[in-house]
Motif scaffolding. Sequence first.
Motif, PDB file in Angstrom:
ATOM      1  N   ASP A  76       0.781  -1.325   0.090  1.00 29.50           N
ATOM      2  CA  ASP A  76      -0.023  -0.127  -0.083  1.00 29.50           C
ATOM      3  C   ASP A  76       0.915   1.106   0.059  1.00 29.50           C
ATOM      4  O   ASP A  76       0.586   2.116  -0.870  1.00 29.50           O
ATOM      5  CB  ASP A  76      -1.124  -0.061   1.246  1.00 29.50           C
ATOM      6  CG  ASP A  76      -2.128  -0.895   1.217  1.00 29.50           C
ATOM      7  OD1 ASP A  76      -2.367  -1.138  -0.172  1.00 29.50           O
ATOM      8  OD2 ASP A  76      -2.844  -1.274   2.136  1.00 29.50           O
ATOM      9  N   GLN A  77       1.746   1.171   0.979  1.00 32.94           N
ATOM     10  CA  GLN A  77       2.708   2.346   0.937  1.00 32.94           C
ATOM     11  C   GLN A  77       3.560   2.522  -0.430  1.00 32.94           C
ATOM     12  O   GLN A  77       3.726   3.730  -0.910  1.00 32.94           O
ATOM     13  CB  GLN A  77       3.898   2.145   2.070  1.00 32.94           C
ATOM     14  CG  GLN A  77       4.635   3.394   2.208  1.00 32.94           C
ATOM     15  CD  GLN A  77       5.710   3.021   3.383  1.00 32.94           C
ATOM     16  OE1 GLN A  77       5.718   2.017   3.928  1.00 32.94           O
ATOM     17  NE2 GLN A  77       6.448   4.133   3.436  1.00 32.94           N
ATOM     18  N   GLU A  78       3.859   1.637  -0.977  1.00 33.07           N
ATOM     19  CA  GLU A  78       4.840   1.805  -2.440  1.00 33.07           C
ATOM     20  C   GLU A  78       3.934   2.204  -3.571  1.00 33.07           C
ATOM     21  O   GLU A  78       4.078   3.060  -4.102  1.00 33.07           O
ATOM     22  CB  GLU A  78       5.300   0.272  -2.864  1.00 33.07           C
ATOM     23  CG  GLU A  78       6.360  -0.201  -1.819  1.00 33.07           C
ATOM     24  CD  GLU A  78       6.950  -1.563  -2.273  1.00 33.07           C
ATOM     25  OE1 GLU A  78       6.550  -2.124  -3.342  1.00 33.07           O
ATOM     26  OE2 GLU A  78       7.935  -1.855  -1.671  1.00 33.07           O
ATOM     27  N   ILE A  83       1.924   6.495  -6.905  1.00 32.75           N
ATOM     28  CA  ILE A  83       0.812   7.388  -7.229  1.00 32.75           C
ATOM     29  C   ILE A  83       1.225   8.939  -7.041  1.00 32.75           C
ATOM     30  O   ILE A  83       0.846   9.714  -8.113  1.00 32.75           O
ATOM     31  CB  ILE A  83      -0.600   7.160  -6.588  1.00 32.75           C
ATOM     32  CG1 ILE A  83      -1.128   5.725  -7.080  1.00 32.75           C
ATOM     33  CG2 ILE A  83      -1.655   8.249  -6.833  1.00 32.75           C
ATOM     34  CD1 ILE A  83      -2.277   5.254  -6.229  1.00 32.75           C
ATOM     35  N   HIS A  84       1.848   9.247  -6.147  1.00 36.24           N
ATOM     36  CA  HIS A  84       2.335  10.568  -5.766  1.00 36.24           C
ATOM     37  C   HIS A  84       3.291  10.906  -6.793  1.00 36.24           C
ATOM     38  O   HIS A  84       3.279  11.995  -7.313  1.00 36.24           O
ATOM     39  CB  HIS A  84       2.795  10.736  -4.255  1.00 36.24           C
ATOM     40  CG  HIS A  84       3.243  11.911  -3.915  1.00 36.24           C
ATOM     41  ND1 HIS A  84       2.298  13.051  -3.567  1.00 36.24           N
ATOM     42  CD2 HIS A  84       4.553  12.460  -3.833  1.00 36.24           C
ATOM     43  CE1 HIS A  84       3.055  13.865  -3.213  1.00 36.24           C
ATOM     44  NE2 HIS A  84       4.422  13.805  -3.469  1.00 36.24           N
ATOM     45  N   HIS A  85       4.257  10.234  -7.030  1.00 35.69           N
ATOM     46  CA  HIS A  85       5.270  10.383  -8.118  1.00 35.69           C
ATOM     47  C   HIS A  85       4.670  10.825  -9.301  1.00 35.69           C
ATOM     48  O   HIS A  85       4.951  11.732 -10.121  1.00 35.69           O
ATOM     49  CB  HIS A  85       6.199   9.151  -8.138  1.00 35.69           C
ATOM     50  CG  HIS A  85       7.222   9.258  -9.038  1.00 35.69           C
ATOM     51  ND1 HIS A  85       8.173  10.278  -9.056  1.00 35.69           N
ATOM     52  CD2 HIS A  85       7.517   8.840 -10.330  1.00 35.69           C
ATOM     53  CE1 HIS A  85       9.156  10.208 -10.174  1.00 35.69           C
ATOM     54  NE2 HIS A  85       8.407   9.561 -10.828  1.00 35.69           N
ATOM     55  N   LEU A  86       3.662   9.872  -9.827  1.00 38.12           N
ATOM     56  CA  LEU A  86       3.146   9.916 -11.060  1.00 38.12           C
ATOM     57  C   LEU A  86       2.413  11.386 -11.256  1.00 38.12           C
ATOM     58  O   LEU A  86       2.235  12.181 -12.365  1.00 38.12           O
ATOM     59  CB  LEU A  86       2.119   8.829 -11.506  1.00 38.12           C
ATOM     60  CG  LEU A  86       2.610   7.504 -11.791  1.00 38.12           C
ATOM     61  CD1 LEU A  86       1.640   6.213 -11.833  1.00 38.12           C
ATOM     62  CD2 LEU A  86       3.584   7.606 -13.077  1.00 38.12           C
ATOM     63  N   ALA A  90       2.711  14.422 -13.779  1.00 35.76           N
ATOM     64  CA  ALA A  90       1.647  14.594 -14.740  1.00 35.76           C
ATOM     65  C   ALA A  90       1.727  16.435 -14.261  1.00 35.76           C
ATOM     66  O   ALA A  90       1.736  16.951 -15.277  1.00 35.76           O
ATOM     67  CB  ALA A  90       0.715  14.119 -14.203  1.00 35.76           C
ATOM     68  N   ALA A  91       1.786  17.050 -13.354  1.00 38.03           N
ATOM     69  CA  ALA A  91       1.775  18.276 -12.891  1.00 38.03           C
ATOM     70  C   ALA A  91       2.956  19.051 -13.574  1.00 38.03           C
ATOM     71  O   ALA A  91       2.699  20.096 -13.823  1.00 38.03           O
ATOM     72  CB  ALA A  91       1.463  18.338 -11.491  1.00 38.03           C
TER      73      ALA A  91
END
Length: 110
Positions: A76-78, A83-86, A90-91
């Motif tokens: 879950d942490q990975e 997701i945060h990195h993506l 994207a931003a």
Amino acid sequence: MASNRGQGGIQQLLAAEQEAQRIVNAAKNEKSARLKQAKEEAEKEIAEYRAKLESEFQKKVSDSSGDSGANVKRLDQETEEKIHHLKEEAARISEDVVAMLLKYVTSVKK
């Protein structure tokens, strides 16, 4: 006298035969006792080995079931980190992508 001597020889032979029979019986009894003792010792060793293997198996089962919760938490942490990195990526490049798309949509090719 020869008769006495013959009787004495027969008595000696009978006594020797009885002694030999006692020795053979004692050896058979000792062998039987040793085999019984060896069988008991082998059964004891087998039981100890089986208990040791069962203990190791139970430990592995408990370790692996305990790890499954840790593995789920780690995954879950990975996943959240990815997701945060993506989202960050994207931003970071979204303005460039929008600009590129606008450029291709608004430019006219002949």
